[in-house]
Design a protein around this motif. Structure first.
Motif, mmCIF file in Angstrom:
data_model
loop_
_atom_site.group_PDB
_atom_site.id
_atom_site.type_symbol
_atom_site.label_atom_id
_atom_site.label_comp_id
_atom_site.label_asym_id
_atom_site.label_seq_id
_atom_site.Cartn_x
_atom_site.Cartn_y
_atom_site.Cartn_z
ATOM 1 N N SER A 26 -15.326 -12.211 -52.396
ATOM 2 C CA SER A 26 -15.676 -12.535 -51.010
ATOM 3 C C SER A 26 -17.187 -12.431 -50.804
ATOM 4 C CB SER A 26 -14.954 -11.585 -50.043
ATOM 5 O OG SER A 26 -13.579 -11.887 -49.984
ATOM 6 N N ASN A 42 -20.393 -16.606 -50.589
ATOM 7 C CA ASN A 42 -21.342 -17.243 -49.660
ATOM 8 C C ASN A 42 -22.806 -17.010 -50.065
ATOM 9 O OD1 ASN A 42 -21.782 -14.568 -48.971
ATOM 10 N ND2 ASN A 42 -20.284 -14.647 -47.295
ATOM 11 N N THR A 46 -6.254 -18.131 -50.880
ATOM 12 C CA THR A 46 -7.307 -18.771 -50.079
ATOM 13 C C THR A 46 -8.449 -19.296 -50.955
ATOM 14 O OG1 THR A 46 -8.384 -16.632 -49.714
ATOM 15 C CG2 THR A 46 -6.860 -17.390 -48.013
ATOM 16 N N SER A 58 -21.450 -9.986 -41.927
ATOM 17 C CA SER A 58 -22.056 -11.308 -42.100
ATOM 18 C C SER A 58 -22.135 -11.718 -43.574
ATOM 19 C CB SER A 58 -23.450 -11.349 -41.461
ATOM 20 O OG SER A 58 -24.393 -10.688 -42.299
ATOM 21 N N HIS A 103 -17.910 -12.002 -44.719
ATOM 22 C CA HIS A 103 -16.945 -12.876 -44.063
ATOM 23 C C HIS A 103 -17.085 -14.325 -44.529
ATOM 24 C CE1 HIS A 103 -15.363 -14.926 -40.209
ATOM 25 N NE2 HIS A 103 -14.360 -14.645 -41.014
ATOM 26 N N ASN A 104 -15.950 -14.922 -44.894
ATOM 27 C CA ASN A 104 -15.903 -16.330 -45.262
ATOM 28 C C ASN A 104 -14.830 -16.994 -44.420
ATOM 29 O OD1 ASN A 104 -17.747 -16.085 -47.619
ATOM 30 N ND2 ASN A 104 -16.073 -14.840 -48.443
ATOM 31 N N PRO A 105 -15.223 -17.636 -43.301
ATOM 32 C CA PRO A 105 -14.218 -18.173 -42.382
ATOM 33 C C PRO A 105 -13.224 -19.079 -43.110
ATOM 34 C CG PRO A 105 -16.405 -18.307 -41.403
ATOM 35 C CD PRO A 105 -16.595 -17.868 -42.819
ATOM 36 N N GLY A 106 -11.943 -18.839 -42.845
ATOM 37 C CA GLY A 106 -10.893 -19.611 -43.515
ATOM 38 C C GLY A 106 -10.440 -18.981 -44.817
ATOM 39 N N ASN A 151 -11.164 -15.372 -45.526
ATOM 40 C CA ASN A 151 -10.768 -13.984 -45.250
ATOM 41 C C ASN A 151 -11.049 -13.680 -43.780
ATOM 42 O OD1 ASN A 151 -13.537 -13.620 -45.076
ATOM 43 N ND2 ASN A 151 -13.684 -12.152 -46.778
ATOM 44 N N LYS A 152 -10.576 -12.540 -43.331
ATOM 45 C CA LYS A 152 -10.841 -12.126 -41.959
ATOM 46 C C LYS A 152 -11.476 -10.745 -42.002
ATOM 47 C CE LYS A 152 -6.989 -14.706 -39.921
ATOM 48 N NZ LYS A 152 -5.781 -14.652 -39.070
ATOM 49 N N GLN A 197 -13.181 -7.770 -39.307
ATOM 50 C CA GLN A 197 -13.328 -7.434 -37.896
ATOM 51 C C GLN A 197 -13.943 -6.053 -37.746
ATOM 52 O OE1 GLN A 197 -10.372 -8.595 -35.068
ATOM 53 N NE2 GLN A 197 -10.104 -6.496 -34.353
ATOM 54 N N LYS A 233 -11.866 -13.418 -35.820
ATOM 55 C CA LYS A 233 -12.559 -14.696 -36.021
ATOM 56 C C LYS A 233 -12.161 -15.315 -37.356
ATOM 57 C CE LYS A 233 -16.515 -11.800 -37.184
ATOM 58 N NZ LYS A 233 -17.945 -11.569 -37.080
#
Lengths: 352, 352
Positions: free
Chosen positions: A21, A25, A52, A179, A182-185, A187-188, A190, B352
């Motif tokens: 993860s 990015n 994913t 920041s 997180h990799n939208p789509g 993993n999540k 919060q 998110k």
């Protein structure tokens, strides 16, 4: 672009996906400590099948190291130390000892992506002044011999163990780490606004199903087929909620039924049971020992969990013995030995 | 000379020495039922190393039979039926079913040389009017593949389950059986004037050490090295004493410390633990289930033993599953299945 340096310690199902993860990015520079299988991973990388991230063959993060010492020498110092190992304070080496070689600047943020309660206390004692963050991971991911099978999307709750935070940088660091993680789509992640509540609620499952499953060597559904819900599971979960309440944490009571049915039909064996079967040490102290110690301090009555803990400590003792962490010299115990029929002598002496 | 006919059922360490004790003085005609290893014993007899009877090679009682049916047809009817098998009412066959083929005249005296409480009740229900006697054996004796190793002198307490006896013949039969069983210098046999007290006192050991040892897979000394005496052993023994008291039986409290030190230095694993390791069914119901049921009826609080019983039932469930007594069709449980992350959906939906 500034890229924080992250040291990921622990390369099992959780740690490998964490490294992936973070790497995905390119927002951080990732060093993964691979204590077992280092040669295998150096040569061939990981093969990963993820729900994913898809299928990856020969995957490696930026840096690999066979030890924290080695990682520090070659790739340190680090901004973040992400600890994903099992937490076994009664084992051969504590988490504090594991990460110690990576501590140098005093600015390292330590993130404990681990189960259990009170796990930050020995860490704070050993590294006072450090910011220590809590990570709670929900992920279905298993590692075996270079191969990672990741069936459930990674979901991480990240927060400060202290509420309100005693560290002014806390919020900034949490946001920065999210920041880069997180990799939208994919993993999540919060912000966890109430770490203790999150951890106690997770214990409602782990302190009960994990422990009982390890004791009786059965998956969670077989436990329930035995009508253990009313006899053991529900009242034991209530005991965890009572301990949590004694330290000001109100668990959501609807988790009782949710957790009882979370594994319906899956015949899933939780980590502590899997460890027991593999003859590896279990996380018994952080998952059950620490709650029981709090219960004693706070005078909370825990009739079921106290028995489960006493029994589970003995299973851990057996695992330690199997792993040659100690051996018993039986001769030490022979001094006051009496052979079997001795105690009946009062009954025997009048026998014809 | 009149020689009573005795059928011995169960040819393990206890039953074989019983058959030997009965045969030794030629005062009875002994038929031993050998359900497993029949061909081996028919051909070669037993090899026995006994601390009192010495070394015997190729030993056999008067008659051997592969089943109770066969014994009855060839050598019955019998005056005494001595039951030395394990007592597992939740197993494939009950003791009542085992001895049924040997019941014909209505005059057979049934002797249960077995552990546990309330074991006479299903027997009385199945064979009303029969005299049923209690035998409690203290003997160190193990059987393996035709060989018997008997390290501790056999000591038997024989008495009527009923006090005062409801059967006028009871005393005569007890004395007759002792006269054909007792071999001065070789074994000790005594009239048991208070069977229930004898059995409850033996349960102080068996319901506690046997059960915990089976749960944690440790010998009794290793249990004590874990400081379990104060946490588990003593209070659990007290629970047994409390249950006994609720049905009018006062156990000798000095047994607590005697039993705790009975095995000092021996690192001995009791029968239930040995059964669990061999994947054989355990005597959980007669040793712990029946006491717990009495406790519930009498409103005796048993916080430790209730948990131990719930856990041990699950181990028995696993053993039954291993022995293919049943199989679970996992599809039956998939209807209401929800996969792992489902229960966190309330937490997830705002992520998110």
């Amino acid at each position: 672009m500034y890229r924080p340096k992250v040291l990921v310690i622990g390369s099992g199902g959780v740690g490998t996906i964490s490294a992936l993860s973070l790497s995905h990015n390119f927002k951080s520079e990732v060093t993964l400590v691979v204590r077992s299988d280092y040669d295998l991973i150096m040569e061939k990388g990981y093969s990963i099948v993820s729900c994913t991230y898809g299928e990856l063959i020969g995957w490696k993060p930026s840096h690999l190291a066979p030890s924290v010492n080695d990682a520090m020498e070659k790739f340190g110092p680090f901004d973040y130390i992400l600890v994903t190992t099992k937490n076994v304070p009664d084992g051969p080496v504590t988490c504090e000892e594991i990460i110690a070689p990576a501590i140098s600047t005093g600015k390292e943020v330590i993130i404990l992506l681990q189960n259990g309660i009170d796990i930050e206390k020995p860490m704070l004692e050993k590294f006072p002044g450090h910011l220590i963050l809590s990570g709670v991971s929900h992920i279905g991911s298993t590692y075996y011999h270079g191969h990672v099978e990741n069936k459930g999307m990674e979901i991480v709750f990240l927060g400060d163990f202290q509420k309100p935070s005693s560290n002014p940088e806390s919020r900034l660091k949490i946001e920065e780490f999210i920041s880069i993680y997180h990799n939208p789509g994919f993993n999540k992640v919060q912000v966890d606004e109430d770490v203790q509540k999150t951890r106690w609620e997770k214990l409602m499952y782990n302190s009960v199903f994990n422990t009982i499953s390890a004791l009786v060597d059965l998956d969670v559904n077989s436990i329930q087929i035995n009508n253990a819900n009313d006899e053991l599971i529900r009242p034991a979960m209530q005991e965890i909620m009572n301990i949590a309440r004694s330290v000001g944490v109100e668990c959501d009571p609807t988790f009782v039924e949710k957790f009882i049915h979370i594994g319906d039909g899956l015949f899933y064996s939780p980590s502590m049971c899997v460890d027991m079967r593999k003859k590896q040490l279990m996380e018994v102290e952080v998952i059950l020992g620490n709650p029981i110690r709090i219960a004693k301090e706070q005078n909370v009555y825990t009739p079921i969990l106290s028995v489960v803990y006493s029994l589970l400590k003995m299973v851990q003792f057996r695992l330690k013995q199997d792993r040659k962490m100690f051996t018993i010299n039986q001769d030490d115990f022979r001094g006051n030995s009496d052979h079997y029929p001795y105690i009946f002598e009062n009954k025997y002496k009048n026998i014809k």
